[in-house]
Design a protein around this motif. Structure first.
Motif, PDB file in Angstrom:
ATOM      1  N   UNK A  20       0.832  -1.205   0.000  1.00 58.38           N
ATOM      2  CA  UNK A  20       0.000   0.000   0.000  1.00 58.38           C
ATOM      3  C   UNK A  20       0.872   1.262   0.000  1.00 58.38           C
ATOM      4  N   UNK A  23       2.356   1.689  -3.389  1.00 57.10           N
ATOM      5  CA  UNK A  23       1.352   2.180  -4.345  1.00 57.10           C
ATOM      6  C   UNK A  23       1.070   3.668  -4.119  1.00 57.10           C
ATOM      7  N   UNK A  24       0.944   4.045  -2.848  1.00 55.61           N
ATOM      8  CA  UNK A  24       0.700   5.461  -2.553  1.00 55.61           C
ATOM      9  C   UNK A  24       1.862   6.332  -3.016  1.00 55.61           C
ATOM     10  N   UNK A  27       1.421   7.083  -6.584  1.00 57.51           N
ATOM     11  CA  UNK A  27       0.414   8.135  -6.803  1.00 57.51           C
ATOM     12  C   UNK A  27       1.034   9.508  -6.553  1.00 57.51           C
ATOM     13  N   UNK A  32       0.298   5.700 -12.404  1.00 54.65           N
ATOM     14  CA  UNK A  32      -0.876   4.840 -12.279  1.00 54.65           C
ATOM     15  C   UNK A  32      -0.487   3.644 -11.412  1.00 54.65           C
ATOM     16  N   UNK A  33      -1.393   3.208 -10.555  1.00 56.39           N
ATOM     17  CA  UNK A  33      -1.063   2.106  -9.649  1.00 56.39           C
ATOM     18  C   UNK A  33      -2.242   1.146  -9.498  1.00 56.39           C
ATOM     19  N   UNK A  34      -1.926  -0.086  -9.134  1.00 62.49           N
ATOM     20  CA  UNK A  34      -2.980  -0.984  -8.643  1.00 62.49           C
ATOM     21  C   UNK A  34      -2.398  -1.842  -7.525  1.00 62.49           C
ATOM     22  N   UNK A  35      -3.247  -2.253  -6.623  1.00 65.95           N
ATOM     23  CA  UNK A  35      -2.883  -3.049  -5.427  1.00 65.95           C
ATOM     24  C   UNK A  35      -3.943  -4.123  -5.281  1.00 65.95           C
ATOM     25  N   UNK A  36      -3.548  -5.353  -5.576  1.00 70.15           N
ATOM     26  CA  UNK A  36      -4.531  -6.446  -5.546  1.00 70.15           C
ATOM     27  C   UNK A  36      -4.103  -7.486  -4.523  1.00 70.15           C
ATOM     28  N   UNK A  37      -4.802  -7.577  -3.414  1.00 71.96           N
ATOM     29  CA  UNK A  37      -4.388  -8.501  -2.343  1.00 71.96           C
ATOM     30  C   UNK A  37      -4.982  -9.895  -2.537  1.00 71.96           C
TER      31      UNK A  37
ATOM     32  N   UNK B   4      -6.768  13.058  -5.154  1.00 69.62           N
ATOM     33  CA  UNK B   4      -6.416  11.684  -5.494  1.00 69.62           C
ATOM     34  C   UNK B   4      -6.256  10.857  -4.227  1.00 69.62           C
ATOM     35  N   UNK B   6      -5.882   6.596  -2.693  1.00 68.37           N
ATOM     36  CA  UNK B   6      -5.713   5.167  -2.962  1.00 68.37           C
ATOM     37  C   UNK B   6      -6.792   4.452  -2.163  1.00 68.37           C
ATOM     38  N   UNK B 174     -12.983  -8.913  -6.901  1.00 69.83           N
ATOM     39  CA  UNK B 174     -11.693  -8.353  -7.318  1.00 69.83           C
ATOM     40  C   UNK B 174     -11.743  -6.823  -7.330  1.00 69.83           C
ATOM     41  N   UNK B 177     -12.146  -5.463  -3.720  1.00 69.63           N
ATOM     42  CA  UNK B 177     -11.027  -5.592  -2.780  1.00 69.63           C
ATOM     43  C   UNK B 177      -9.753  -4.903  -3.241  1.00 69.63           C
ATOM     44  N   UNK B 178      -9.606  -4.637  -4.541  1.00 67.41           N
ATOM     45  CA  UNK B 178      -8.338  -4.054  -4.991  1.00 67.41           C
ATOM     46  C   UNK B 178      -8.315  -2.553  -4.728  1.00 67.41           C
ATOM     47  N   UNK B 179      -7.105  -2.012  -4.614  1.00 69.23           N
ATOM     48  CA  UNK B 179      -6.960  -0.564  -4.452  1.00 69.23           C
ATOM     49  C   UNK B 179      -6.375   0.034  -5.722  1.00 69.23           C
ATOM     50  N   UNK B 180      -6.917   1.193  -6.088  1.00 71.09           N
ATOM     51  CA  UNK B 180      -6.379   1.948  -7.205  1.00 71.09           C
ATOM     52  C   UNK B 180      -6.500   3.432  -6.892  1.00 71.09           C
ATOM     53  N   UNK B 181      -5.914   4.213  -7.771  1.00 72.71           N
ATOM     54  CA  UNK B 181      -5.996   5.669  -7.647  1.00 72.71           C
ATOM     55  C   UNK B 181      -7.413   6.109  -8.011  1.00 72.71           C
ATOM     56  N   UNK B 267     -10.449  -6.194 -17.508  1.00 73.69           N
ATOM     57  CA  UNK B 267      -9.107  -5.691 -17.173  1.00 73.69           C
ATOM     58  C   UNK B 267      -8.048  -6.747 -17.517  1.00 73.69           C
TER      59      UNK B 267
END
Lengths: 179, 360
Positions: A20, A23-24, A27, A32-37, B4, B6, B174, B177-181, B267
């Motif tokens: 996290x 990813x932050x 930003x 561009x970011x993604x965080x998939x747990x 912005x 997350x 998915x 639970x996922x984090x994005x901007x 995606x």
């Protein structure tokens, strides 16, 4: 630039929060970011992993079958993810608890004794920040100032007094990479 | 300056609901959507906007609270995951029958039954073909990013009131639970009672001497009148098909093959398109954003250009039926999917394209 990372270890090692913060940080420098747990049964006490993607372009799939970098913090994750690193990619791991060391010859392998360093610093909770420091030494994809901004964003206000300690741990990690 | 953050998909839609001027949220916890309720509870929106957030005693109670709030012209939302959405189906049919707006979020998980907590898209039929009884349609939006989870909360409320019809956001574990901007839109004021009465003359906020009674009901015993009511509903669904079709295309200009995929699978397919093109396979992607109304016309158009279409879904083959109807049978259409909470990987989708469409 696109960096596709898997961070994998035990639940409680700070795998998800490390992802996290990373990813932050992305930003904070306008990427561009993604965080998939993994949020399945394994979160209830076994292994935990997170896929983090940091890119200059829009992120396509947040889940992947191969990675630029794998950060591996236990044996189960070594068994699962060593084979998923792209040729020429990077593997960073803490040898603590590893019984079978990586065998691949077509990737760059680094160690960081993060558990040991965190214990030396008197706080095992900063283990993940030592690992993050080591990673950023190998792949300086985000600037330190943005990591600090990322830390401020991801930590609740009541923990902001710990940011200096986290920064110290990151620096410790940066100075502890073993090739 | 842009704001912005997350965020997880579940958190983003919760924050967006507050900002979209929602009057109330009623829900009941279930993985993988519990963060919606948790986020709303921790944000205390009653202090920010006066919005009510309530954990109901069950999913069924929550959807009927949505019915009550919507009948008073309020912007009301509920959320759940697959088994909980099944429980809500009676209430959803009543909302549709009574022409009430309401926003329903389904963060789907594997099924049938209690199934698993991992992502799935096996509720496509339920969402698009009417999960409850009677001839009704939901307007179904399928977000494929955390940003869209936020944006569709606002859009969903707008469409629900535009058509006086329940809107479903069909997400999955998915995206939840996922984090994005996320770039959050600014706070929108909640409507006052006076504004609601002026804007929506059908609401039941108490009869005044200058108008007839407003009646909200789905019970119309006279068959002739019930049929007229059904014709009115069907007209509404036709209007949606004419005005609300939304989709997105990727690399379709020179495509010889086509993936059709929605939500999180779309995606993953974007990556599959990149992988396939590196191997010289010219494949594009069509992503339906509205599942009802379904983007049939663009699929029909692309069917004249490509040699074959693979519908990629996390189910046993549901949307592929709508793709086949749109194509009309001239080219090969097949389905590839994983079930039970398994997420298909980008490379296995390329292999499926080769085996089922190109070589098949």
């Amino acid at each position: 630039m696109t960096e596709e990372i898997i961070i994998a270890g035990f639940g409680g090692q700070g795998v998800l929060s490390m992802g996290k913060i990373l990813a932050y940080s992305g930003i904070m420098q306008d990427q561009e970011v993604s965080w998939m747990p993994s949020y399945g049964p394994e979160m209830r006490g076994g292994t935990a992993n997170v896929t983090v993607i940091i890119s200059d372009e829009r992120v396509s799939s947040p889940i992947l079958n191969e990675y630029d970098t794998a950060i591996i913090l236990n044996q189960q994750s070594m068994d699962k993810f060593e084979g998923t690193i792209k040729p020429g990619g990077t593997l960073l791991y803490d040898p603590n608890g590893i019984t079978r060391h990586p065998e691949r010859k077509d990737i760059n392998i680094y160690q960081v004794t993060a558990a040991e360093k965190a214990a030396e610093m008197g706080n095992t909770k900063i283990f993940n920040m030592v690992v993050l420091g080591a990673y950023l030494k190998i792949k300086p994809i985000v600037k330190m100032e943005n990591v600090i901004k990322g830390l401020k964003k991801s930590l609740p206000d009541r923990y902001h007094h710990l940011i200096a300690l986290n920064e110290e741990a990151i620096t410790m990690g940066m100075n502890s990479v073993i090739e | 300056m842009k704001e912005l953050r997350l965020m997880k998909g579940n958190e983003a839609i919760a924050e967006a609901a507050i900002r979209a001027g929602a009057d109330a949220y009623f829900g009941y916890p279930i993985t993988p959507q519990s963060e919606v309720l948790e986020y709303l509870m921790s944000e205390k929106p009653h202090e920010r906007t006066g919005m009510v957030v309530l954990q109901a005693e069950s999913e069924i109670a929550a959807i009927n609270m949505v019915y009550g709030g919507a009948a008073a012209g309020r912007r009301v939302m509920t959320s759940s995951s697959s088994p909980g959405i099944s429980l809500k189906q009676e209430g959803i049919s009543y909302l549709a029958g009574s022409q009430l707006p309401g926003l329903i979020l389904n963060v789907t998980r594997g099924g049938p039954g209690l199934g698993t907590i991992q992502p799935s898209q096996a509720d496509y039929f339920q969402a698009t073909k009417g999960g409850g009884h009677g001839d009704y349609k939901l307007l179904v939006l399928a977000p494929s990013s955390v940003q869209e989870m936020a944006d569709f909360a606002k859009l969903g409320f707008e469409l629900a009131f535009k058509y006086r019809n329940p809107v479903m956001i069909l997400s999955d574990g998915m995206i939840g639970q996922m984090m994005e901007k996320v770039e959050m839109f600014p706070q929108q004021a909640r409507l006052t009672e006076e504004e609601i009465i002026k804007k929506y003359p059908w609401v039941t906020t108490g009869k005044t001497p200058d108008r007839e009674r407003n009646i909200i009901t789905s019970l119309i015993l006279d068959p002739a009148e019930q049929e007229r009511h059904n014709f009115r509903l069907q007209k509404k669904y036709k209007d949606m098909q004419e005005n609300e079709v939304r989709f997105e295309t990727f690399d379709c200009d020179d495509a010889e093959y086509l993936f059709v995929a929605f939500g999180s699978t779309a995606r993953i397919c974007q990556k599959s398109v990149q992988l396939a093109r590196k191997k010289g396979i010219k494949v594009g992607l069509l992503r339906p954003i509205t599942l009802f109304p379904f983007p049939s016309k663009i699929i029909e158009k692309l069917a004249h250009q490509v040699k074959g279409i693979l519908s990629v879904e996390m189910n046993a083959g549901q949307m592929v039926e709508d793709v086949r109807l749109a194509v009309g049978g001239d080219i090969k259409v097949d389905h590839f999917g994983r079930m039970g909470g398994i997420i298909p990987m980008p490379d296995e989708i390329v292999t499926a394209l080769k085996n089922k469409i190109i070589g098949g």
